[in-house]
Design an enzyme around this catalytic site. Sequence first.
Site, short mmCIF file in Angstrom:
data_model
loop_
_atom_site.label_atom_id
_atom_site.label_comp_id
_atom_site.label_asym_id
_atom_site.label_seq_id
_atom_site.Cartn_x
_atom_site.Cartn_y
_atom_site.Cartn_z
N HIS A 1 0.84 -1.21 0.00
CA HIS A 1 0.00 0.00 0.00
C HIS A 1 0.86 1.24 0.00
O HIS A 1 1.96 1.25 0.55
CB HIS A 1 -0.96 0.01 1.20
CG HIS A 1 -0.29 -0.13 2.52
ND1 HIS A 1 0.10 -1.36 3.02
CD2 HIS A 1 0.07 0.77 3.46
CE1 HIS A 1 0.66 -1.19 4.20
NE2 HIS A 1 0.67 0.10 4.49
N HIS B 1 0.73 5.27 1.09
CA HIS B 1 0.04 6.32 1.84
C HIS B 1 0.10 7.61 1.03
O HIS B 1 1.16 7.97 0.50
CB HIS B 1 0.77 6.61 3.17
CG HIS B 1 0.80 5.47 4.13
ND1 HIS B 1 -0.02 5.40 5.23
CD2 HIS B 1 1.59 4.36 4.18
CE1 HIS B 1 0.25 4.30 5.92
NE2 HIS B 1 1.22 3.65 5.31
P1 AMP Z 1 1.82 0.57 7.34
O1 AMP Z 1 1.65 -0.91 7.14
O2 AMP Z 1 2.73 0.86 8.49
O3 AMP Z 1 2.23 1.31 6.13
O4 AMP Z 1 0.44 1.20 7.80
C1 AMP Z 1 -0.80 0.59 7.64
C2 AMP Z 1 -1.84 1.68 7.65
O5 AMP Z 1 -3.09 1.07 7.52
C3 AMP Z 1 -1.88 2.55 8.92
O6 AMP Z 1 -1.76 3.92 8.55
C4 AMP Z 1 -3.25 2.24 9.51
O7 AMP Z 1 -3.83 3.38 10.10
C5 AMP Z 1 -4.03 1.76 8.31
N1 AMP Z 1 -5.11 0.83 8.56
C6 AMP Z 1 -5.08 -0.27 9.36
N2 AMP Z 1 -6.26 -0.91 9.30
C7 AMP Z 1 -7.04 -0.23 8.43
C8 AMP Z 1 -8.37 -0.39 7.94
N3 AMP Z 1 -9.14 -1.41 8.34
N4 AMP Z 1 -8.86 0.52 7.07
C9 AMP Z 1 -8.09 1.56 6.68
N5 AMP Z 1 -6.83 1.77 7.10
C10 AMP Z 1 -6.31 0.89 7.97
#
Ligand code: AMP
Length: 139
Positions: A102, A104
């Site tokens: 993903h 951001h």
């Molecule tokens: P990272 O894997 O560190 O890049 O971050 C994962 C991101 O996913 C974080 O910013 C979380 O706030 C976000 N996140 C986790 N669960 C969900 C969800 N169910 N829906 C949307 N965002 C999510």
Amino acid sequence: MTYDTNNIFAKILRGEIPCVKVYEDEDTLAFMDVMPQAPGHLLVIPKTGSRNLLDADPQVLAKTITVVQRLAVAARAAFDADGVYVAQFNEPAAGQTVFHLHFHIVPRKEGEQTKPHSGAMADGELLKAHAEKIKAALA
Ligand code: AMP
């Protein structure tokens, strides 16, 4: 390092848990981050499963980054941002917490601090309103 088909974003892709959707096409889904670091923080994911950038198919990456660009432009316009932070983490040592690739996208205003990564949950209605703003800017 294998791809776990039960990660939370795979569940979102299968419709098993909800998300606040911003954009979808054949290959890509974009939705609001539930713990936004700034208003308008969204995530772009390919529909094809990979843990992160390191094991992703380059053709999938090419399609995903094209959508990242479109949504970064739209998010900047929607939130009248001075800049846009685009981030992508690979493995826990680099800060990754969800193991489906993903990107951001975080609109940034000059002089405004971001909230912590994976910090507080945002209000669902607010996220929906922010998604609508980005969708309107995309149109
Ligand atoms: P990272 O894997 O560190 O890049 O971050 C994962 C991101 O996913 C974080 O910013 C979380 O706030 C976000 N996140 C986790 N669960 C969900 C969800 N169910 N829906 C949307 N965002 C999510």
